[in-house]
Structure formats: structure tokens, C-alpha cells
Design a protein around this motif. Sequence first.
Motif, mmCIF file in Angstrom:
data_model
loop_
_atom_site.group_PDB
_atom_site.id
_atom_site.type_symbol
_atom_site.label_atom_id
_atom_site.label_comp_id
_atom_site.label_asym_id
_atom_site.label_seq_id
_atom_site.Cartn_x
_atom_site.Cartn_y
_atom_site.Cartn_z
ATOM 1 N N ARG A 53 0.821 -1.203 0.000
ATOM 2 C CA ARG A 53 0.000 0.000 0.000
ATOM 3 C C ARG A 53 0.868 1.271 0.000
ATOM 4 N NH1 ARG A 53 -1.998 3.190 4.100
ATOM 5 N NH2 ARG A 53 -3.743 4.520 3.455
ATOM 6 N N MET A 54 1.876 1.307 0.854
ATOM 7 C CA MET A 54 2.757 2.482 0.869
ATOM 8 C C MET A 54 3.368 2.703 -0.513
ATOM 9 S SD MET A 54 4.786 2.473 4.561
ATOM 10 C CE MET A 54 5.075 0.709 4.811
ATOM 11 N N ARG A 56 0.886 3.987 -3.239
ATOM 12 C CA ARG A 56 0.505 5.381 -3.067
ATOM 13 C C ARG A 56 1.653 6.367 -3.259
ATOM 14 N NH1 ARG A 56 -3.214 6.971 1.115
ATOM 15 N NH2 ARG A 56 -1.400 7.747 2.232
ATOM 16 N N LEU A 57 2.879 5.888 -3.101
ATOM 17 C CA LEU A 57 4.008 6.820 -2.966
ATOM 18 C C LEU A 57 4.087 7.813 -4.124
ATOM 19 C CD1 LEU A 57 6.369 7.146 -0.853
ATOM 20 C CD2 LEU A 57 7.836 6.181 -2.613
ATOM 21 N N ASP A 59 1.639 8.345 -6.325
ATOM 22 C CA ASP A 59 0.305 8.777 -6.756
ATOM 23 C C ASP A 59 -0.156 8.133 -8.055
ATOM 24 O OD1 ASP A 59 -0.718 10.795 -4.820
ATOM 25 O OD2 ASP A 59 1.229 11.704 -5.258
ATOM 26 N N GLU A 84 10.632 2.339 -1.712
ATOM 27 C CA GLU A 84 10.753 3.044 -2.983
ATOM 28 C C GLU A 84 10.949 2.061 -4.143
ATOM 29 O OE1 GLU A 84 12.165 3.825 -0.184
ATOM 30 O OE2 GLU A 84 11.941 5.956 0.217
ATOM 31 N N ARG A 108 2.239 11.282 4.412
ATOM 32 C CA ARG A 108 1.248 10.256 4.125
ATOM 33 C C ARG A 108 1.713 8.835 4.453
ATOM 34 N NH1 ARG A 108 -2.120 10.578 -0.626
ATOM 35 N NH2 ARG A 108 -0.780 8.947 -1.476
ATOM 36 N N LEU A 109 3.027 8.639 4.492
ATOM 37 C CA LEU A 109 3.551 7.270 4.480
ATOM 38 C C LEU A 109 2.960 6.416 5.601
ATOM 39 C CD1 LEU A 109 5.691 5.728 2.719
ATOM 40 C CD2 LEU A 109 7.200 5.931 4.673
#
Lengths: 380, 380, 380, 380
Positions: free
Chosen positions: A24-25, A28-29, A31, A323, B28-29
Motif C-alpha cells: 500500500r505504501m 501510493r508513494l 500517486d 521506494e 502520508r507514508l
Amino acid sequence: MAERPLRLGMAGGGPGAFIGPVHRMAARLDDRFAVVAGALSRSIGKSREQGARWGIAADRLYASAEEMIAAEAARDDGIEAIAITTPNASHAAITIAALRAGIAVICDKPMTATLAEAEAVAAVVAQTGVPFALTHAYTGYAMVREARARIAAGAIGPVRKVVAEYPQGWLSEPIEGTNAQAGWRTDPALAGAGGAIGDIGVHALQMAEYVSGLRVTELCAALSRVVPGRRLDDDCNVLLRFGRGVPGVLMASQISAGERNGIRVRVYGERGGFEWAQEVPDRLILRDADNSLRILHDGAPGLSDAARAATRLPPGHPEGLIEAFATLYRDFADAIGGVPGILDGRLPGITDGLRAMRFIELAVRSSETRRWLSFDGETL
Amino acid sequence: MAERPLRLGMAGGGPGAFIGPVHRMAARLDDRFAVVAGALSRSIGKSREQGARWGIAADRLYASAEEMIAAEAARDDGIEAIAITTPNASHAAITIAALRAGIAVICDKPMTATLAEAEAVAAVVAQTGVPFALTHAYTGYAMVREARARIAAGAIGPVRKVVAEYPQGWLSEPIEGTNAQAGWRTDPALAGAGGAIGDIGVHALQMAEYVSGLRVTELCAALSRVVPGRRLDDDCNVLLRFGRGVPGVLMASQISAGERNGIRVRVYGERGGFEWAQEVPDRLILRDADNSLRILHDGAPGLSDAARAATRLPPGHPEGLIEAFATLYRDFADAIGGVPGILDGRLPGITDGLRAMRFIELAVRSSETRRWLSFDGETL
Amino acid sequence: MAERPLRLGMAGGGPGAFIGPVHRMAARLDDRFAVVAGALSRSIGKSREQGARWGIAADRLYASAEEMIAAEAARDDGIEAIAITTPNASHAAITIAALRAGIAVICDKPMTATLAEAEAVAAVVAQTGVPFALTHAYTGYAMVREARARIAAGAIGPVRKVVAEYPQGWLSEPIEGTNAQAGWRTDPALAGAGGAIGDIGVHALQMAEYVSGLRVTELCAALSRVVPGRRLDDDCNVLLRFGRGVPGVLMASQISAGERNGIRVRVYGERGGFEWAQEVPDRLILRDADNSLRILHDGAPGLSDAARAATRLPPGHPEGLIEAFATLYRDFADAIGGVPGILDGRLPGITDGLRAMRFIELAVRSSETRRWLSFDGETL
Amino acid sequence: MAERPLRLGMAGGGPGAFIGPVHRMAARLDDRFAVVAGALSRSIGKSREQGARWGIAADRLYASAEEMIAAEAARDDGIEAIAITTPNASHAAITIAALRAGIAVICDKPMTATLAEAEAVAAVVAQTGVPFALTHAYTGYAMVREARARIAAGAIGPVRKVVAEYPQGWLSEPIEGTNAQAGWRTDPALAGAGGAIGDIGVHALQMAEYVSGLRVTELCAALSRVVPGRRLDDDCNVLLRFGRGVPGVLMASQISAGERNGIRVRVYGERGGFEWAQEVPDRLILRDADNSLRILHDGAPGLSDAARAATRLPPGHPEGLIEAFATLYRDFADAIGGVPGILDGRLPGITDGLRAMRFIELAVRSSETRRWLSFDGETL
């Protein structure tokens, strides 16, 4: 540039999960995805608890991935992709359901629990043409891609030797009784025929092939159960032959006490060699034929487009595993968006998944028979 | 555990910005903040373009930070915190406006453009009691916190020497004409009296004090303008005295060609020394008095609570700068939530901000006069 | 090629000595010298005991260096050179006696106990023209010479910054009462005005100048007595200016607990920087302006003649301090043989010796007055 | 303490030789041997030229090793030991002649050209009881001995995995036509059946067994001729089983472009692992089960007697290969002096020599048949 985020549903990732939240992270990172639905736990209560924390609408939290797929497929604003982070045994069924519903799949490795399942998934991928990606996360590191790009461009000449290692030490004691992660990984009923070879050996294989651009054609494996009482291999050493007869070695171990997560690959060519180690991921070592080492750094000028596209920060500002994962999600979004050549290219897909499952089977058999096998399964 | 995310507004972070997006990713993370409003650019058009991409409602995108503060303060669901990532000269005004509106502030360093502004901000912080945090991002790394915790607990005995370095090489050529980042940093009108000392020297100072637990009491600086034509210092070397007469050295340089972002701190005590280097942030070197080195790793068993709280992944899975930043946002959320002792403790706040601005002024004066100065400004 | 070994007499090196035997091993290693006479100890009994072990004829073992010089000068086959490894306070007298007798001198550092003695020695060197060498042993390492040669050839452009460090930790406890090496080094009566600055700071200074090709012109020093009760400095930090205003920093410390013998030098130029560290002496790090590191190795193809001449083994076969010392002896033999430009060139001689003694005096004075001084002694 | 040096004769080491002079430097370094006789070259002229330079009396320079043995054995002051540094094919004959004359032998590796010769030598060693040592030089490094001692003392618990590597790159191009060292090593007539496996693979085997304390019992090898036209293997990868079923891997390669002389061994036990790499020989890495690394340094307090006895200098003063060689000569002198338990203990002797020759034969056969073999030669 990036348009609106794609709509992602998550299978797995409930309270206490490790890899689900990482997905999930990562999603979303940059966008490229928004998490809008979830079947986060087999307990709908836990699913709702986690979903609320994550800002997912209550009516899009489901009791099972299959239910999520069915319901979302019926919505106009339904999910466009699903992230599968559930136990391995459920991967195949969820994947096939999603693909048939036209929902793109990004699945944690290993792709399935058995080779037969993997072949079934491959058939559906071929049939539907829906994007299927596999999160061999280390392939998201910029310097892995730099090595791959330079080798493909001939920087070290034809490849002559490949060594891929993956030492860990966390299973050096018999913790399977008390540690859930250890428990299922050492249980043949849950993990399949391979222990360390299936859990991390496949990462080493995939990395070896990804970076070198070669495919394994023959292997001879020695799998051991080092910790007394263990039912699956916890240490694996494999002699390899790649195409053109290129020699190689693969080592994967979970009883190498003191090691953390030391996946490392070395590829030697006619004119030098590259070395990359995951624990210092922003460095790529180039051994020149003149005996100097050149250490290349993430973010530096002069790197390939492939590396640049996988980098967010200037030189000297470390990026880590989250990342790297996020880079796979970028790729996945591009693939969904129709950019050609990404899947089974820079982004691992069905091919890597199938090869991994076959590799596990072959390694187990080679070790039992003490014989060399071809990748097609022939005894040599 | 974390409840709903806090509502965050962003000042700065428009298209092309570097640090603004890092703040947003970090906020946000861990789901401690949701970005719900923004004054992302001095151009409302660009602000809306970026805001749309980030899913911010159109009516909460503003033409200026001041407007955002006013409008959001009037909403029931207005922002609870603001992230300031605009150019330095605007920090003080935005900060003061936000604090007066009861909105917590997290501000990129340096806190302000001048010492006078810093003192004004400090007065408002004192007066309002609203949380104010400063993103000295390196303090978010788990192993920095491990070093700080162990030194505070006496692991190496009383501290005897501190060396903090911050070498960079990116300004070794006169790129200020063509590189916007270089342009404002080398222009006294925009950057203030300090060049490298203000841009990165303050990070080295803050790190030296944060890890050692000591405060600088005296200094003697030699600032140089190495690149011909440069109007502000680009290389700085400073002799330090800390409390109890402890000697130290601080080096900050932007003309150390070939260096990337090499902030590094060494603290020696009676019984050993710690060394931490940002480019390999998940390692902490402990030099034992027996001449062995012990390299401690992020995520490993046996680390302090301070380090554990700043770690997301198991050992051997690197976390980088975005995660370090995210840890500051976690701390900031805790501070807003009323957890005591965080600000000016593990999370840099007004005290570090004030000291940094004073340090710049003192270093410039010491270098010009070639004299030792006390931190109170007395010539020694 | 090498002809017959030159005849060497040793002053110092009796039973229990450390540096004397290193000189002897080094002198013999490449067969440029044979040790044929000795005044190895102030005790003639011990001198004979050691001399017998070393195969020195009994009638060429003397009760004092002065006696050895007198007696050997009278022989047809008398010594052609003398190695001085006695305590510092005796260096000047022995050196002057030898030079006047036409015997070449190779002297352990520091050259003398005081600046006045150093000037006296310099006068005799100038007057007699007899070779005088100083064993700053680290200059014998191949990769130090490689750095020096490349910088001189402009590989990194004009030098812009120099950082020389020499951290040790062995005096971090007050061992002077029980450890003979510590005892004389911390006693002003035996060591002179400088503690760490005189013992190891001079090595750092010499290395900084040797590698960079620049000379220090100004300095501001902070010397500390960190260990309670210590009578001489045990930690030194010095701001430097070299010619052309080039900034620099010198650190020397004997209380950096956990450090072994970490002399290290960094020289930055317009286009990159070199770093060399004594504890991994066969590597030279070149930081390129493109942010890559190149690590050059002793013995590799493509190195300078200067490095090649200081290398005995193929790449990957480490050489250590004894070999570095031996390289100085090779140079010394060449100098005695009349090869021009060696002394005060690649082989440290009277100039380095004089500068070191002046540096000690200036650093002590600068620290006491808290003022910058020019290398000529002027207060700035 | 050491008395008079033992009298050593050298076989090999004429002008242009590499390893002969290393033996001589090593033998002399600690004054345990004096080189008093030599058969330095097959050309008596060259032998005399070199001998004169080395100070050997003209009447003790011989035309062949056999002649030297005969003549010296007849002298009252004849040689007590012989160093054999001639081409491999001559080792057996010289060794046997010396042993029969009661002259102790220290022989460069490999012990002989064939397994049959090795067995013949072993028989004479057994029969005569005269000391026979083999210069596996890396066993002379202090930190190799530290690892061996700690493992033997149970520091990491029972050994569970061993990885020994020896990558080199110098034969990555077909230089055998122009480089003498390459020429004989790649010629089956001169080098025997093994290329890289015989030249360096045996070092890796010996190191694996020396450090771990285990013996290889089974192996499966893949030898390759990577460079086109090469007649012997230049890359070797071997799966190993040690006693108790302990798994292992051995890699030896001379086509790993960019590698210098990277012999490295890793031994994992139940509670941690050791790693030692020859190119930074004064460090020993201990991986603790808590995921920290401890780096132990040569010369430091707290090391074993075994390491201390192999160290000449204080911590931080590197020693290299010549010193490691010299340590073997120290051991050899002790063995000649009657100290028990040295040969085939800390000093490699006939056992290691025999095992190495058998290993070469087995590896070649295993690779050709693609089968596992027991160390006794049985196909598994």
C-alpha cells in the motif's frame, strides 16, 4: 505525466500483516494508485478496522478477495487493479478470478503454491491479455536496472559467469513453533516442496536472469535441512549453466547465522564485472579489467534512462525497499496504461513467475537424485 | 495507535519542486496525516494542477499560504497542521500566521532567513504554545537515534570529542547561472549571510548537538569562497568547544568535488566512539576501546526503543530519506496529539532553529574577524 | 639494478625496541643495505646480545652512537649510513656527528626535540651536503605516491581543500604510569612542547603537504589535554590555510577511543578528490565529479611510475608498513648513490623535518593565544 | 627466543623470478633463517649473478638443486633446510632427495605435479620423519589463525556452512602466448590436469578446511574452459559436503574480469559466522546472531595466542603477504627445532598437500562425468 491515480483493491494487508502495508505504501508513494477497496483480512471486522484507518469507504471492504472482485467489477468506479498479498496458496484462485474480471493483477511472490497452479495462471494471462505483474521487489532498485541496462548494452562484453547469493540467518534456530513467518515457511503443507529455495532462492534466480539477460538451462542442486527437525530445506547451493554454457552459482540460505537479507549478484563479462548487494542498494560496483573498482551511485549523472526512471532523489539521498516497491507500481501503472514491453521486461511478470515455480521443482528433484537436470526436466 | 490522519495543508510543493513532494510523501507514508489543502505555488493555476493530481479538493487550493491559513481556520474541518516548504524568506511570516491561528507548524530548515526573524518566531511559539517542528530530516534515521540514545545512556562514557562533517561537491563549478537550486543558495539577497554554512553547516551543527547531547559554547570559523566570483561561502571549517570544554570540529563544503551528500558525525567518549554516515544510514559504527568495530544495523534485535520506533522494516531491508522524513511526521503527529517531551527532544523544534540561525551569524563574524567567539557573541 | 648492499649502522634497536627492528627489516628487505654495525642499546651487554642475534660482528657493536661514528669513519669498510632510532632528544647530536663524518643519515621522526636543534641540523645538512632522510613512513606507500603523482600532474585540477586526520585511541586512558611508550610521549621533559601534535600531528601535516603539493601558510590551533592530569596535548584540531588561500583542516588525536592508527588524507581539486587511509593502504579512492568513486589498487596496470617503483607484488597481494618503510630505504640508497631530486622530493628530508618542528611550536602558541598565526610566526 | 638463524638453501629464485624472492624475504624477515646456499637458476651464470647480489658465497651456488643437496649434506655447516620454488614438475624429485639427506623441506604449492608423485612424497615424509612444510601462504595471516582458533574453541558453535571463493581476473584474456606465468599454468603438459582448480582452487580448499576444522567428504564440480582455445579449466564451481553433512561451496576462477586476488572464506556456525578476505587481511568479520557485525583487527587486545604469534606490529599498522609468508617460516623453524604439533597443524604439511592433489583429480573427474564423487573417489 501522471494523470489521476488508478483504483486499486487490496487482498491481504490486515492488522499485523507485513507485506500488505508495504504494497500500500508503495502503491501510493508516486500517486499512481489510490487504494479504494480491500479484502484485508479473512475477518471482516479486522478488514473494516484496518480499512477505516486507511480511509477506505466502509462499503468497499469485503469479506474475501473473490467477493471484492465480483462487487467491484460491477461498479462503474470499480477497481482497475488488485494487489495480492495473501498467503501463497490463495494466489492462483484470486489471480484467475481477477484476470477473468478484467482486473489487472500485481501479485507478491511466489506466484503460486505449485507449478501446476502457475501453469494454470499462465494460461489465463495468455488468454485474457490482462496485465499480470509479480513483485520481485529488488528489481525496482535503480542500480539493479543500471546493471541490467549496461550489461544489455555490452558494457562488459558477453557475460561469462553469474553468481547470485541470498544469505539470511533468521531461521538458524528452530523458531517455527513461535514465529508465524517461520511457521508457514517451514511447513510443507503451506509452503510447498521448497523451503529456502522457494522463499528466497527464486529471488536469487530471478535476479541472476534479470541482470545478466541470460536464462538458466541446466542445474545441479544440493539442498539441506540444517536445523534438526526442519521439514524443508533451509540451505541451498546450486550449480548453474546458462545459455551459451555460461557457468553460474546460486546460493540461498536461511541458516547463515548473522546474515540479514544479503541478496547479492555478481555478473562477470569479458571486460569487467558488476556487483550489486541489496543491503547497500544505491551502489553498483563495476570491476574494470584494469583492476580498479568503479562505484556508481544512484542519482548520479551519466546513468541510464532505466536507472533515472527508478530514482526520486538527488545523489546521496538514500532510497530503500519501499521506494523500490513503488517503482514496480509505477511500472505496473504504465503497463496498465498501455505502454508496451514493460511486463516480462523491466517489470517481472508471468514468465518469471513460471520459471521460478519450475526452478523450485527442479532444484528439489536434482538434490534428491544428486543429478544434473536440464531446465526442461531432463536428467543429464 | 494511530487513529484518523490529521489534516495537513501544504505551503509550497508545486510542479517542479523538490522538497515539497518529499514532505507530502513522508506525511502520508504512515497515515498520520492526510493532505487536504494547499497553497502549492505562487501561481494558482499551477497550484490547482498539482492539487488535482494529489486529490485535493479544488476549493481548498489557495493562492497563498496566508489565504489558506485564514480560510482553513474558519472551517470546521480545517487543517490542523501546515507544512512549510516555500523559500526561506517566507518562512517566518507563514509560521507566525499559522501559529497565531492555532495551526501546528512543521517547517523545512532553515527556520528563517535571519536571526531577528528566528527570534520573532520563537516569541510566538512561546506565546501560543502551538507545536512547531523543524525538519532536520537526518534526525529521523533510526541509527541516529540509536547513537543518541546510547550516548545519553552512557554507553561510551562522557563525550570527549565530536566531529561533524557535511561534504558536498555539487557547487564545485559556478552553476548558479543555470541551476535554480544553486542560484538562490549563492545569492546573499535570498540566502542571507551564509552560503554553505547556512545551507548545510546548520545540519552538521544540529547533528553534532543532537547525537552528543552537548551544546557548542565557543567557535572559531574559517569560511571560504572557493569558486571564483561566488558571493557567499562555499567551504566552511570550524573549531568548536562544547560544554565541559569538549573539543570538536565542523566541516561543511559544497566544493568538495565528487562528494554527494556526505553528512557524517563521529562522537568519541571515554570508552569508545560512534560514527554514523548518512549515505549508509542503516548502519551505526561503534568503535570499542578494544579496537574492534561493531556495526549495528537498523531493525536488529537489541536496539533501543528510540531506534525501533523509527523503523518500519526487518533487518536488511533498507529505509531511506523519505522514511526518515516520515518519522519526523510521526513525531509531529504525536506532539500534536499531546505526547509530552517530543519537541526539542527527539524532534527538532524552536531551540534547534534558533541555535542554527545564531550559529550562522557567529560563524560569519568569526571568519571575518579571525577570532574565537563565544556562542553568546563575545570575542575571546 | 641493485649492486652490493650499502653498509648501515644502527643507533637504537636493542632488545624490546619497536621501531629499531622495523628499520632493520626494512633496510634489508630489498638488499639495498646490510646492517654491519650497531650501537643498539645504552647497555653494551644488550647491544651485544641483540647484535649477535642479528649477525653483527662483535667488534662492530658499540657503547654509543658517537663511538660508532668515530670508529666506523676510521675503517675502510666503515658504515656508509646510519639509521637513528634512539629517543628524540638524542637525534640532533647523533645526526650532526654522522653528517660531519660524511655518513648519510636516515632518522626516525621527529627530527629533533626542539626547533632550535632542527635549525642546527639543517645548517649542517646544508654545509656538508651529506644525505639526510626522515622516515615519515607513510610516504613509502605506493598509493600515497600515486595520489601525489596524479595531483601534481593535474588529475583533479588545482587543489581546493585538504583534510588530514590522524585519530588514535591508545592514550584515552591515563596509562603513562605503566606504559613506557606512553610515558615519554606525555612527559614535557622528554617529548618537548607538543604531545599528540608532535607525535602524530606532524605526520598529518607532512602527509597533507606531500600529497597536495601545497605548503601551509597560516594556522589556528586548538590543543586539548583531555585526559585528566595529562601534561601535554592529547587532542589537536587545526584550521589551515595553504598557499593560494586553500583551506584545510588537520586533526590529530590520541584520545579517540577505539581508533587504531587512522591517518587519512583527503585532497579535493576542481574536478574531483583523492582519499587515502593508512589502514587500507593499497587503495586510493578517487572521487570523480560525476559522483562515482574509483578505487585504484596497488600493483594495477595504469598506475604511475612513482607507484610502480614502490610496489613489490602483483595486484591483490597486500604490502604493509614494513614494505613502506623499505621503500624509503630504497629511496635513501638511491639518494646516497647520487640519484638527484630524491631528498625533499619523494623521500622526506631536512625540509619536512624543519617544517614539522616549526609547526609544533606554532600550534602550541596558536592554541595558547587563541589566535591565527602565519607559518612565519606572525600573529594575524 | 630465537637463537642463531637456521641455514637455508634456495632452489629457484633466479633473476626475474617472482615467488623465490618472496620466500627469501620471508625467511630472513624474522632472522629465523639465513640464506647460505642456492641453486637459483638452471643457468649457473644467472645463479651466480643473483647469489652475489644476495651475499651467498660463490662456492655455495650450484647448478641444480640435486647438486646443492648432495654438496651441502657433506658439509659440517651445510644447509639445514631447503626452500623449493622451482616449477611444479620438479618438486617431487627435489623434495625426496632433500628429505633423504635429512634436510627439512619447505615447498611452494602445489606439492607436486601429480597425485602419484604426491603419494610418493608422502611415503618418504612418513619414512624419514624429516619436516615437510607447504607454503599455503594465506594461512600465515594472523586473522586467518584467529578465525581458526575461535571456531575450534566453539565461538560460533558447530559449523554449518562453508563458502570458499578465489576469484581472479588475470586470465580473462588469452594471454598465454605472451605471458610466461599464464603460459605454463594453461598448458596441460606443465600444469597437469587442473588449470584454475589446481592453481588456486587448492588454496580455497585448504583455506576452507584450515579455518573450519572440517574435511570435505563429497563433491560435485563444474569446470569450464571459458576463454576460447584454452586447454585447461579457467573457472570452477564445486558443491561440497564436509563431515557431518555440512554443506559448502567452492568457487575458483581466473576469468572473473576485474578481480585481483580475492580469496575469501565464510564459515557459518549455529551462533554466528566468520568472514575473512585476503585483500584486507588484517580484518576478521564476525557476524553475530544479533545481526551486528564485529570487525576484529590484527594486533588488537583480546585476540588469541595464535593470532598474536603471527603479528609483528601494533594495531592499525598493516602487515601483508610477505609477513604472512614469514610467519610460515617462523613456524617451519619451530618445527625444525622440535616443537611438536606444528606441521599439519597451524603449518600446512604433507596432509594438505596430498588432499589438494586428490581434490584436483576428483574435481576434474566429477566435472567430466557430471556426477557427485566421494573424496575416496566413489561415484555417488
